[in-house]
Design an enzyme around this catalytic site. Structure first.
Site, PDB file in Angstrom:
ATOM      1  N   LYS A  75       1.298  -0.074  15.007  1.00  0.00           N
ATOM      2  CA  LYS A  75       2.530  -0.204  15.413  1.00  0.00           C
ATOM      3  C   LYS A  75       2.852  -1.361  16.334  1.00  0.00           C
ATOM      4  CE  LYS A  75       4.038   3.355  13.161  1.00  0.00           C
ATOM      5  NZ  LYS A  75       4.601   2.585  11.914  1.00  0.00           N
ATOM      6  N   TYR A 127      -9.007   5.901   7.517  1.00  0.00           N
ATOM      7  CA  TYR A 127      -9.030   6.198   8.861  1.00  0.00           C
ATOM      8  C   TYR A 127     -10.139   7.477   8.895  1.00  0.00           C
ATOM      9  CZ  TYR A 127      -4.672   3.622  10.025  1.00  0.00           C
ATOM     10  OH  TYR A 127      -3.843   2.894  10.015  1.00  0.00           O
ATOM     11  N   HIS A 149       0.791  -1.309   0.091  1.00  0.00           N
ATOM     12  CA  HIS A 149      -0.089  -0.088  -0.073  1.00  0.00           C
ATOM     13  C   HIS A 149       1.013   1.216  -0.007  1.00  0.00           C
ATOM     14  CE1 HIS A 149      -4.347  -1.260   1.242  1.00  0.00           C
ATOM     15  NE2 HIS A 149      -3.699  -2.333   0.531  1.00  0.00           N
ATOM     16  N   PRO A 163      -3.831   0.881  18.559  1.00  0.00           N
ATOM     17  CA  PRO A 163      -3.752   0.111  17.192  1.00  0.00           C
ATOM     18  C   PRO A 163      -3.783   1.261  16.160  1.00  0.00           C
ATOM     19  CG  PRO A 163      -5.538  -0.624  18.095  1.00  0.00           C
ATOM     20  CD  PRO A 163      -4.965  -0.209  19.319  1.00  0.00           C
ATOM     21  N   TYR A 200       4.336   6.552   9.778  1.00  0.00           N
ATOM     22  CA  TYR A 200       3.572   5.275   9.428  1.00  0.00           C
ATOM     23  C   TYR A 200       4.308   4.167   8.726  1.00  0.00           C
ATOM     24  CZ  TYR A 200      -0.881   3.014   8.219  1.00  0.00           C
ATOM     25  OH  TYR A 200      -1.787   2.051   8.247  1.00  0.00           O
TER      26      TYR A 200
END
Ligand code: FAS
Ligand code: PHB
Length: 388
Positions: free
Chosen positions: A295, A199, A72, A291, A383
């Site tokens: 990580k 998100y 991704h 979450p 990220y």
């Protein structure tokens, strides 16, 4: 039994450590409380940092991930003001791999079987002994008490394990933040709602649209801390998730029966010593992150990277600098991931006691990300995973 390193816990941290050490000729015994099926039945993380992907290659377990994993190059953030994309590749030249923790664990078990590693399941009452002297571990199985003599003990037994508790209270400093909400997660055999993760910050609460592959989707919604999965029918879940996702995504998404439904509590926790004597903590045994920043699993892997390097230095070169520096080195990266996960959680969730000013600051953080290239770069770098 006698081994070089006794590993308590057969989750991703314990198994990856066992795999890397055995490949370097260092013997291990993994003591896992649960059955293999039980460990493999847990649905957890879904996103691998590029450092974790590289470790899987180094451990010789990357083939299936290469075939079935999905790289991704970005993700979406959805707010009341609309949805925007954070392009990891454009911002930092790296991407992440969507490949479930269940698959990683399965690949590790298969590799451990292949090299004949010793993994003992349903080991009960595992107990480290003499961790500051000549260490050994005892456990109960089939009505007998067993003993494993070793040079070192790796505590990879998760947040509720026994290892961290054997470090004397005065020798460890603990930090904790418990969040006033949890994540209700659903796994369904449906096509993902979008090609990349979404998100969502919504007045009704956080939501996340994720996936495992083109036919298996993973969704989460923020729920009160005291909520329970049985309070949610599938229909109620889908209706609430759709309210929190962008309208066009909600209108076109496929729904279906949940094949797994569970609530994960959210907390940040650090045990600020990851070593005591011959005992080394790695993974959730030492730290927990919400979450939101994906990580948890990845931090377990960077701990194992440092610990395996330290142990290999000890056995190959009688160099203990890696072991002596393990706790500080691992904690440096842990704290950066703790901050990032806390920050992602603070800008995406509705906190019960937040006031109008808090809400405005959340909106400004998200506008900052939407409008400032540098802000998106900072998020992308964290990220995809900071360097080991
Ligand atoms: P684990 O907890 O995975 O493994 C520890 C192992 O030790 C377990 O198999 C346990 O059975 C065993 N054990 C415990 N006590 C023992 C004892 N006394 N004796 C012997 N064995 C013992 N991370 C993400 O990045 N994204 C997510 O979406 C996400 N969702 C999560 C949902 C839940 C419900 C939980 C609990 C965690 C989630 N995480 C997520 C974090 C998770 O992925 C962890 O970071 C990851 O499992 C860490 O791996 P380990 O350190 O190996 O710990
Ligand atoms: C998941 O797919 O389970 C997942 C993905 C990203 C997160 C958390 C969970 O931040």
């Amino acid at each position: 039994m006698r081994t070089n390193v006794a590993i308590i816990g057969g989750g991703p941290a314990g198994l990856m450590l066992s795999q890397l050490l055995n490949r370097a000729g260092i013997s291990t015994v993994v003591l896992e409380r649960r059955s293999r099926d039980y460990v493999l039945s847990r649905i957890r993380a879904g996103v691998l940092e590029h450092g974790t992907v590289e470790m899987m290659h180094r451990a010789g377990i990357a083939d299936r991930m290469q075939r079935e994993g999905h790289p991704h190059e970005g993700c979406f953030l959805s707010t009341e003001a609309g949805m925007f994309r954070v392009d990891f590749e454009a911002q930092c030249g790296q991407s992440v791999m969507v490949y479930g923790q269940t698959e990683v664990t399965q690949d590790l078990y298969a590799a451990q079987d292949q090299i004949g590693a010793t993994v003992i399941h349903e080991a009960e009452d595992v107990m480290p002994h003499d961790i500051d002297g000549t260490p050994f571990v005892t456990y109960e199985k089939n009505g007998h008490t067993h003993r494993v003599d070793c040079d070192f003990i790796a505590g990879c037994d998760g947040f509720h394990g026994v290892s961290r508790k054997t470090i004397p209270a005065e020798k460890k400093r603990e930090f904790e933040r418990v969040y006033p909400f949890g994540w209700l997660g659903v796994l369904s055999r449906t096509a993902p709602a979008a090609p990349e993760l979404i998100y969502a910050n919504h007045p009704r609460g956080f939501a996340l649209a994720s996936m495992r592959n083109d036919h298996l989707s993973r969704y989460y919604i923020q729920v009160p801390s005291d909520d329970r999965p049985e309070n949610w029918s599938d229909d109620a879940f889908w209706a609430e998730l759709k309210r929190r996702l962008p309208e066009d995504v909600a209108d076109s998404m496929e729904t279906g029966p949940s094949i797994e439904k569970s609530i994960a509590p959210l907390r940040s926790y650090v045990c600020a010593t990851m070593r005591f004597g011959k005992l080394f903590l790695a993974g959730d045994a030492a730290h927990i992150v919400p979450p939101t920043g994906a990580k948890g699993l990845n931090l377990a892997m960077s701990d194992v990277h440092y610990l395996s390097e330290g142990l290999i230095g000890h056995y190959e070169r009688k160099d203990d600098s890696g072991l002596d520096g393990y706790s500080d080195r691992a904690l440096t990266r842990v704290w950066r991931a703790i901050r990032f996960s806390w920050w992602m959680t603070s800008i995406l969730h509705r906190f019960p006691e937040q006031d109008d000013f808090d809400q405005r600051m959340q909106e400004m953080e998200l506008e900052n990300l939407r409008d400032l290239d540098a802000a998106r770069q900072a998020m992308a770098l964290n990220y995809v995973g900071l360097p080991f």
